[in-house]
Scaffold this active site. Sequence first.
Site, PDB file in Angstrom:
ATOM      1  N   THR A  16      49.194  61.213 -54.104  1.00 45.64           N
ATOM      2  CA  THR A  16      49.562  60.388 -52.954  1.00 45.64           C
ATOM      3  C   THR A  16      49.461  58.909 -53.295  1.00 45.64           C
ATOM      4  O   THR A  16      50.301  58.101 -52.889  1.00 45.64           O
ATOM      5  CB  THR A  16      48.671  60.715 -51.749  1.00 45.64           C
ATOM      6  OG1 THR A  16      48.746  62.122 -51.475  1.00 45.64           O
ATOM      7  CG2 THR A  16      49.102  59.942 -50.515  1.00 45.64           C
ATOM      8  N   GLU A  31      41.842  54.018 -54.260  1.00 48.05           N
ATOM      9  CA  GLU A  31      40.667  54.753 -54.736  1.00 48.05           C
ATOM     10  C   GLU A  31      41.053  56.222 -54.709  1.00 48.05           C
ATOM     11  O   GLU A  31      41.207  56.824 -53.646  1.00 48.05           O
ATOM     12  CB  GLU A  31      39.462  54.456 -53.833  1.00 48.05           C
ATOM     13  CG  GLU A  31      38.126  54.820 -54.478  1.00 48.05           C
ATOM     14  CD  GLU A  31      37.768  56.284 -54.302  1.00 48.05           C
ATOM     15  OE1 GLU A  31      37.908  57.035 -55.302  1.00 48.05           O
ATOM     16  OE2 GLU A  31      37.370  56.681 -53.211  1.00 48.05           O
ATOM     17  N   GLU A  90      36.593  48.078 -54.420  1.00 46.38           N
ATOM     18  CA  GLU A  90      36.144  47.854 -53.060  1.00 46.38           C
ATOM     19  C   GLU A  90      34.650  47.545 -53.098  1.00 46.38           C
ATOM     20  O   GLU A  90      33.985  47.716 -54.110  1.00 46.38           O
ATOM     21  CB  GLU A  90      36.428  49.088 -52.197  1.00 46.38           C
ATOM     22  CG  GLU A  90      37.913  49.406 -52.083  1.00 46.38           C
ATOM     23  CD  GLU A  90      38.202  50.605 -51.193  1.00 46.38           C
ATOM     24  OE1 GLU A  90      37.269  51.396 -50.935  1.00 46.38           O
ATOM     25  OE2 GLU A  90      39.350  50.746 -50.755  1.00 46.38           O
ATOM     26  N   GLY A 127      42.273  58.569 -51.398  1.00 48.28           N
ATOM     27  CA  GLY A 127      42.794  59.926 -51.306  1.00 48.28           C
ATOM     28  C   GLY A 127      43.183  60.461 -52.672  1.00 48.28           C
ATOM     29  O   GLY A 127      42.685  60.002 -53.702  1.00 48.28           O
ATOM     30  N   ASN A 151      37.319  63.586 -46.299  1.00 51.83           N
ATOM     31  CA  ASN A 151      36.033  64.105 -46.775  1.00 51.83           C
ATOM     32  C   ASN A 151      34.825  63.368 -46.197  1.00 51.83           C
ATOM     33  O   ASN A 151      33.801  63.973 -45.889  1.00 51.83           O
ATOM     34  CB  ASN A 151      35.981  64.100 -48.303  1.00 51.83           C
ATOM     35  CG  ASN A 151      36.141  62.712 -48.888  1.00 51.83           C
ATOM     36  OD1 ASN A 151      36.905  61.893 -48.394  1.00 51.83           O
ATOM     37  ND2 ASN A 151      35.424  62.438 -49.966  1.00 51.83           N
ATOM     38  N   CYS A 196      34.373  62.515 -53.850  1.00 49.61           N
ATOM     39  CA  CYS A 196      35.051  62.145 -55.092  1.00 49.61           C
ATOM     40  C   CYS A 196      34.068  61.794 -56.200  1.00 49.61           C
ATOM     41  O   CYS A 196      34.438  61.750 -57.374  1.00 49.61           O
ATOM     42  CB  CYS A 196      36.005  60.978 -54.848  1.00 49.61           C
ATOM     43  SG  CYS A 196      35.217  59.507 -54.172  1.00 49.61           S
TER      44      CYS A 196
END
Length: 480
Positions: free
Chosen positions: A231, A249, A461, A227, A151, A283
Site C-alpha cells: 500500500t 512507515e 516520525e 501500513g 493494529n 510491526c
Amino acid sequence: MIRIANYINGQYQAPLTNSYIPNYNPSDGAIYGDIPDSDASDVQAAYKAAETAFPEWSTSTLEERSKIMLRIAELLDENLQKFAEAESKDNGKPVSLAKVVDIPRAASNFRFFGNAITQFSSESHESTGLNAVNFTLRQPIGVVGCISPWNLPLYLFTWKIAPAIAAGNCVVAKPSEVTPMTAYLLGEICTQAGLPEGVLNIVHGLGGSTGQAITEHPKIKAISFTGGTATGAHIARIAAPMFKKLSLELGGKNPNIIFADCDYDDMLQTTVRSSFANQGQICLCGSRIFVEASIYEKFKTDFVEKVNALKVGHPSKEDTNIGALVSKSHLEKVKSYIDIAKSENGKVLAGGEEVTVDGFENGYYLAPTVIEVSSDECRVNQEEIFGPVVTIMPFTSEDEVLQMANKVKYGLSATLWTNNLKRTMRMSQSLQAGIVWVNTWMMRDLRTPFGGVKESGVGREGGFEALRFFTEPKNVCIKY
C-alpha cells in the site's frame, strides 16, 4: 448496533454517499455496527473545512495549541476505561493491554507534542564579515493527510495527527476501516477540549476509495501513512509525481538476536512479549529469533514452555494473554503461513492451530505459534506474517547471524541480547534497521526518531523529526 459518523468541521456527519460497510467484533465474529463508506465527495468536504480553518489555526499562538492538546490528553486519561473497551471490541486485543499501552500512549502523543511545539526552535546564522544574518522559518504546510492502520488504532492515529496539528496544520485523517471506533470517539474529545472546527477532520471508509481520495487530492500537500509495504508503494506512485511530502512507515521482519552472554531470564521473559504482544500484530515484533548455538536447546525448551502457558481467551478477561486476531481474513492469512512453513520442512514446536473460546466459538483466535526452521531463506523468515507466529534457529558466529539478520527486504527494528560492549557497538552499527534495541524491547522515548530503512519505509516520525516533516523550512536572509 453502532452507526459511526464522519467528523467534519467539528460535527458528526453521515457520509454523502449514505453508504455503509459492516464493522465486526473479532472476539465473536459478529457485526456490531457499521461505518461510513465515504468517497471523494466526503474527502472534499473535509478538505474544505480544513482549508477554511487553516489561516486562523496556523497563526494561533503556540500556547493556544499546547493548551488544547494537553486538554485532549487529560480527557483521554479521564476516559481510559471507555476507550480501552472500545479499542478491544474493535481490534480483538485484551482490554488489559489497551488500558496500559494503547490509550495511555495516545494521551502521551498529545501531551508530548503539546509540549514539544513550545520548544521547537528555528535556526539563525550570522554571516560574519558580510553584514548579513540568515534565519529559518518553520511554517505549517497547510492541509495534510494522515492514514493509520488497524493494529494500534488510536495509538498510531494520534502519533500522526498530534504533531500535524501542533505544527499548525489542519488534517484530513482516515483510520483503518477495520478498527474505526476510537478514532470516531476522539472527535467528541476534541470538541470538548476546544479544538477549533475544521482543524481535525476524520473521514471513515475503505483504502481504495477514501484513502485513495486523500492521497490523490491535489491540494493535500503531505501524506503520513502507516501500513503495509504494498500500500505504501501504491501511495508513493500517486503522491510522488504530485510533489507531496511523504512519510511512510511500512512493514517489518525484525530479527531478535540472542547471544549466550545475555541476562537469560530477562531475555526469555522479554522475548515472549516481543513475539506475541498484541497477538504479534505489531510491526516491531521480533518475528525471527536467532539463538547462539551453545544455549539454543535450553532456550527452545524454556521458550516453548512459556509460550504454551500463554492463555488465549476473550479480550475482556483479565487473565487473557492472547486475544483475537483483527479479522477473519487476517486469521486465514496467518494460518496460510503456518501451512507454508510445514511445506518448507519447518517444525511446529508450539501452537499452529485455531483456538475455540467457550461462548465465543466464532471468534478469530489462534494459538501462539513457534516454528523451528533450518534456513533463513524460507518464506516464513522472509515475508511479513504479522501475527502470533515466530521462527527460531541457531547460529554459531556474529558474522553469520548478522548476515541472516540483514538478508530481508525490510529494515524496521532489531533486538540484540548481549553483555559484550564491543559486540553491541559493532552490531548496532551494522544491523540494517531504523531502531536497534539492546537488552530490551519496545522501550520508546518519544523524542527519538522512529522509522525504517529499505522496504520498511521512508522518513522518520517522532520528536522534532515529526515537527520537521509537518513544516516547510524557509530561509530569510537580511543584509544590514
